[in-house]
Design a protein around this motif. Structure first.
Motif, PDB file in Angstrom:
ATOM      1  N   GLN A  79      25.483  33.615  38.268  1.00 25.26           N
ATOM      2  CA  GLN A  79      25.603  33.239  39.672  1.00 25.26           C
ATOM      3  C   GLN A  79      24.451  33.802  40.506  1.00 25.26           C
ATOM      4  OE1 GLN A  79      28.446  31.248  41.289  1.00 25.26           O
ATOM      5  NE2 GLN A  79      28.017  30.638  39.192  1.00 25.26           N
ATOM      6  N   GLN A  80      23.218  33.707  39.967  1.00 24.24           N
ATOM      7  CA  GLN A  80      22.010  34.145  40.653  1.00 24.24           C
ATOM      8  C   GLN A  80      21.083  32.936  40.838  1.00 24.24           C
ATOM      9  OE1 GLN A  80      21.651  37.364  41.680  1.00 24.24           O
ATOM     10  NE2 GLN A  80      23.704  37.730  40.830  1.00 24.24           N
ATOM     11  N   GLY A  81      20.183  33.044  41.810  1.00 23.51           N
ATOM     12  CA  GLY A  81      19.215  31.968  42.038  1.00 23.51           C
ATOM     13  C   GLY A  81      18.014  32.079  41.101  1.00 23.51           C
ATOM     14  N   CYS A  82      17.153  31.044  41.127  1.00 24.24           N
ATOM     15  CA  CYS A  82      15.960  31.018  40.264  1.00 24.24           C
ATOM     16  C   CYS A  82      14.841  30.280  41.010  1.00 24.24           C
ATOM     17  CB  CYS A  82      16.263  30.321  38.934  1.00 24.24           C
ATOM     18  SG  CYS A  82      14.900  30.421  37.748  1.00 24.24           S
ATOM     19  N   VAL A  83      13.611  30.776  40.915  1.00 24.53           N
ATOM     20  CA  VAL A  83      12.482  30.181  41.664  1.00 24.53           C
ATOM     21  C   VAL A  83      12.055  28.842  41.080  1.00 24.53           C
ATOM     22  CG1 VAL A  83      11.649  32.410  42.452  1.00 24.53           C
ATOM     23  CG2 VAL A  83      10.838  31.511  40.258  1.00 24.53           C
ATOM     24  N   ILE A  84      12.392  28.599  39.834  1.00 26.47           N
ATOM     25  CA  ILE A  84      12.038  27.330  39.206  1.00 26.47           C
ATOM     26  C   ILE A  84      13.257  26.431  39.163  1.00 26.47           C
ATOM     27  CG2 ILE A  84      10.117  28.245  37.852  1.00 26.47           C
ATOM     28  CD1 ILE A  84      11.969  28.499  35.473  1.00 26.47           C
ATOM     29  N   ASP A  95      11.985  28.516  30.050  1.00 27.35           N
ATOM     30  CA  ASP A  95      12.376  28.208  31.424  1.00 27.35           C
ATOM     31  C   ASP A  95      13.811  27.672  31.478  1.00 27.35           C
ATOM     32  OD1 ASP A  95      10.013  29.077  32.361  1.00 27.35           O
ATOM     33  OD2 ASP A  95       9.142  27.107  32.741  1.00 27.35           O
ATOM     34  N   ALA A  96      14.181  26.842  30.515  1.00 28.86           N
ATOM     35  CA  ALA A  96      15.553  26.312  30.486  1.00 28.86           C
ATOM     36  C   ALA A  96      16.570  27.435  30.268  1.00 28.86           C
ATOM     37  CB  ALA A  96      15.681  25.269  29.380  1.00 28.86           C
ATOM     38  N   PHE A  97      16.237  28.388  29.395  1.00 25.51           N
ATOM     39  CA  PHE A  97      17.129  29.522  29.152  1.00 25.51           C
ATOM     40  C   PHE A  97      17.255  30.395  30.397  1.00 25.51           C
ATOM     41  CE2 PHE A  97      17.706  33.949  27.766  1.00 25.51           C
ATOM     42  CZ  PHE A  97      18.928  33.836  27.099  1.00 25.51           C
ATOM     43  N   LEU A  98      16.119  30.620  31.091  1.00 23.05           N
ATOM     44  CA  LEU A  98      16.139  31.446  32.296  1.00 23.05           C
ATOM     45  C   LEU A  98      17.007  30.816  33.375  1.00 23.05           C
ATOM     46  CD1 LEU A  98      15.072  33.880  33.868  1.00 23.05           C
ATOM     47  CD2 LEU A  98      13.099  32.501  34.536  1.00 23.05           C
ATOM     48  N   LEU A  99      16.888  29.497  33.584  1.00 26.46           N
ATOM     49  CA  LEU A  99      17.693  28.826  34.594  1.00 26.46           C
ATOM     50  C   LEU A  99      19.177  28.827  34.211  1.00 26.46           C
ATOM     51  CD1 LEU A  99      17.796  27.265  37.211  1.00 26.46           C
ATOM     52  CD2 LEU A  99      17.288  25.166  35.935  1.00 26.46           C
ATOM     53  N   ALA A 114      24.098  22.824  28.328  1.00 26.91           N
ATOM     54  CA  ALA A 114      23.367  22.694  29.590  1.00 26.91           C
ATOM     55  C   ALA A 114      21.914  23.121  29.422  1.00 26.91           C
ATOM     56  CB  ALA A 114      24.064  23.532  30.662  1.00 26.91           C
ATOM     57  N   MET A 115      21.671  24.182  28.640  1.00 26.37           N
ATOM     58  CA  MET A 115      20.300  24.641  28.420  1.00 26.37           C
ATOM     59  C   MET A 115      19.474  23.572  27.699  1.00 26.37           C
ATOM     60  SD  MET A 115      19.037  28.031  26.353  1.00 26.37           S
ATOM     61  CE  MET A 115      19.649  27.385  24.798  1.00 26.37           C
ATOM     62  N   PHE A 116      20.067  22.946  26.685  1.00 26.80           N
ATOM     63  CA  PHE A 116      19.334  21.891  25.985  1.00 26.80           C
ATOM     64  C   PHE A 116      19.127  20.673  26.890  1.00 26.80           C
ATOM     65  CE2 PHE A 116      20.461  24.207  22.093  1.00 26.80           C
ATOM     66  CZ  PHE A 116      19.266  24.114  21.410  1.00 26.80           C
ATOM     67  N   GLY A 117      20.123  20.360  27.746  1.00 29.48           N
ATOM     68  CA  GLY A 117      19.955  19.255  28.690  1.00 29.48           C
ATOM     69  C   GLY A 117      18.821  19.527  29.650  1.00 29.48           C
ATOM     70  N   LEU A 118      18.746  20.735  30.175  1.00 25.23           N
ATOM     71  CA  LEU A 118      17.646  21.087  31.083  1.00 25.23           C
ATOM     72  C   LEU A 118      16.304  21.071  30.358  1.00 25.23           C
ATOM     73  CD1 LEU A 118      19.287  24.013  33.084  1.00 25.23           C
ATOM     74  CD2 LEU A 118      18.710  21.746  33.944  1.00 25.23           C
ATOM     75  N   TYR A 119      16.316  21.514  29.114  1.00 26.08           N
ATOM     76  CA  TYR A 119      15.066  21.504  28.355  1.00 26.08           C
ATOM     77  C   TYR A 119      14.539  20.077  28.169  1.00 26.08           C
ATOM     78  CZ  TYR A 119      12.046  21.652  24.261  1.00 26.08           C
ATOM     79  OH  TYR A 119      10.993  21.476  23.395  1.00 26.08           O
TER      80      TYR A 119
END
Length: 622
Positions: free
Chosen positions: A382-387, A371-375, A344-349
């Protein structure tokens, strides 16, 4: 005249020789008949035989003939006892003729050496009724375990009679055994000694009972009223069984009480063992044979009331011995979760990289791996993210990833709740109990102050020092307090298990009975009823106790008197508070995370200052 005198003397000499010849022939026939009888008697015994000629005054020729006849039969014969091992004595038969001048001396010597009891056998011959009536044979201690046979000579042969006493103070009992007239006829109804001697004719027998919990036992025990079974239930159960044994033996029951089982101190015995040793009691209460010194003076018969002395505790919570936050999923699930998170991290990246080519806003991914790792970590925790991604492809990845992790998180949370209330199965041995660091204590009774110090190996010594340290007070508690501490958890209590289980049935909730465990300290053996070694009633009680067991009477009494280990009827839902020990892995993770965050902060500050110093040195000042 001289010739006449010579003729008379020759006539007298001839008459004298005839009389002597007739007398020798009569004696010879008499002794030959005795030899045949002795051979028939030994054959009828059907046992290994070592015949001892006890002060026998027969002519040497007859004695030699007896030797030869016995040896020819494959038996041993001698005039003294010369056995190397006591277990060979079961074959010895003493042959005594009361008509011999030293017979009384032989009887007194046998009494002083206690040779009229088991395993020795006696065959006593008598031809003079007057001498028999005045003989010391009637004063011998021929108790129920003795095998004493009197053979009275008659014109036709021998009449056999068994002699024994039901107790030391009772009179001698004569029982017909058979007769011999060239053929031995055995009229015993049973060949087994027990079946012929089990009628004690109301002779008194005494039982020594151990009372440690309450003096009220001395009131309730003889009445068998089944009241106050929380006190001395083992002694009460043994008494009921032994009382039945007394009735089966037709004996008059007597009982005494003592406060301890019996230990040797400065060469002297105490308690119940001393009662048996000095003859004050005939049988005792169930006790454990953990002290080898007891085997010198007592013999153990059978078990009447099973009990076990053990450490009893509730298994500690699973969180006490394991990291419950890693237990909900197997290793494969955790690996699959990590692989999916990486994908999923690589997909978001990749999607954020494509989105960044057309411009980006402040809340949009900038196309970097950070940013992909943070999201991804925000989704895992199970926390939100501003980006967040703006394109449909990126949002689909985020939506699917959050949905999958939400379902995984729900299953994880449910398992955590179950594991917080689940007991462990980590303590199964004495070594594991020691390493668990659970407090150890014992019931404040006599045997617990002695039995711990009898073991010298390191494992048992460690337990002993935990229960009764050299400095400070020992960890000894009353029964009610000890069981209550067991209920509260993380506490091991050493006592007779059956007494503890009775109190547990009265005070524990059903759910609290499911994690009980016993840890043996004494290398568990079944308790047995002791009797004095060499007791004349030993065989009688052994057989009667077996009959009580085989008939089911003993089992019925045990079920009525003793409480078994409580059974877990089903885990019931109950409120369970969560303490710091349960959250230990989470708290450690927070501490490690805070330490890692501070470490990263310091590294960033150091890196920033290093960069600033490099710019100042190069002349670049902004």
């Amino acid at each position: 005249m001289q010739q006449t005198a010579i003729r008379v003397s020759k006539r007298e000499a001839s008459l004298h020789n005839c009389v002597m010849f007739a007398t020798d022939a009569l004696v010879h026939a008499y002794d030959v008949n005795s030899i045949d009888f002795i051979k028939s008697f030994i054959d009828n015994e059907r046992k290994p035989t070592h015949l001892i000629l006890n002060e026998l005054c027969w002519p040497k020729s007859i004695t030699v003939k007896l030797y030869n006849e016995i040896i020819r039969k494959g038996r041993r014969v001698s005039s003294t006892i010369k056995t190397s091992y006591s277990y060979q004595n079961h074959g010895i038969i003493f042959l005594l003729d009361l008509d011999c001048p030293r017979s009384e001396e032989a009887i007194q010597k046998a009494i002083s050496k206690n040779l009229f009891g088991s395993p020795y056998r006696w065959l006593v011959l008598s031809g003079d009724p007057e001498k028999l009536r005045s003989s010391g044979l009637w004063e011998t201690p021929a108790l129920p375990d003795s095998d004493l046979v009197l053979a009275e000579r008659s014109e036709s042969g021998f009449t056999l009679t068994e002699l024994h006493r039901s107790s030391k103070n009772s009179s001698m009992v004569s029982t017909p055994r058979g007769y011999y007239d060239t053929t031995l006829v055995d009229i015993r109804p049973h060949r087994e000694m027990f079946r012929r001697r089990r009628n004690m004719m109301r002779s008194p027998l005494t039982m020594s009972n151990v009372v440690q919990d309450s003096n009220s036992t001395m009131y309730h025990l003889p009445r068998e009223d089944r009241l106050e079974l929380q006190y001395d239930v083992i002694s009460k159960t043994c008494w009921i069984n032994v009382h039945l044994a007394f009735q089966m033996l037709n004996a008059t029951p007597r009982y005494i009480f003592n406060q301890r089982w019996g230990y040797k101190y400065k060469g002297k015995w105490s308690g119940m063992i001393n009662d048996l040793h000095i003859g004050k009691a005939d049988v005792g209460t169930n006790c454990l044979g953990t002290f080898m010194e007891r085997f010198e003076i007592v013999t153990y018969t059978d078990m009447l009331a099973p009990f076990h002395v053990s450490f009893i505790l509730r298994q500690p919570p699973l969180s006490y011995v394991s990291n419950i936050f890693s237990l909900p999923f197997s290793s494969n699930v955790w690996i699959a979760t990590a692989v999916c998170s990486i994908l999923a991290m690589f997909g978001l990246y990749i999607t954020s990289k494509i989105e960044a080519r057309g411009g980006k806003t402040a809340s949009q991914l900038d196309g970097t791996m950070g940013d992909a790792f943070l999201l991804t970590m925000s989704a895992v925790s199970q926390q939100g993210c501003v980006i967040e991604p703006r394109k449909v492809s990126g949002r689909i990845i985020v939506f699917i990833f959050f949905t999958v992790l939400m379902a995984l998180y729900a299953a994880y949370s449910a398992n955590i709740v179950v594991l917080l209330q689940a007991p462990s199965n980590s303590i199964k041995s004495l070594a594991q109990l020691i390493w668990s660091k659970i407090p150890l204590a014992a019931h404040d009774v006599d045997y617990n102050h002695i039995v711990f110090s009898t073991y010298k190996d390191p494992l048992h010594t460690t337990v002993y020092r935990k229960v009764d340290p050299e400095k400070g007070n020992g960890q000894f508690y009353a029964m009610n307090e000890g069981v209550e501490r067991i209920r509260q958890g993380l506490f091991a209590f050493h006592s007779i298990a059956e007494q503890v289980y009775r109190r547990i049935e009265q005070t524990f909730l059903e759910g609290e009975k499911c994690d009980l465990v016993e840890i043996d300290f004494l290398n568990r053996i079944d308790p047995l009823v002791p009797m004095k070694k060499g007791s004349p009633y030993l065989e009688l009680f052994k057989v009667v106790f077996k009959q009580l067991a085989e008939s089911g009477i003993r089992s019925a009494i045990i079920k009525r008197m003793l409480v078994p280990k409580p059974q877990c009827s089903g885990k019931m839902a109950a409120f369970s508070s969560v303490g710091l020990m349960d959250l230990k892995p989470v708290l450690l993770l927070m501490v490690y995370g805070a330490a890692l965050s501070l470490t990263i902060l310091f590294l960033e500050i150091a890196h920033h200052k290093l960069q600033v110093s490099k710019l100042e040195v190069g002349g670049w000042v902004f």
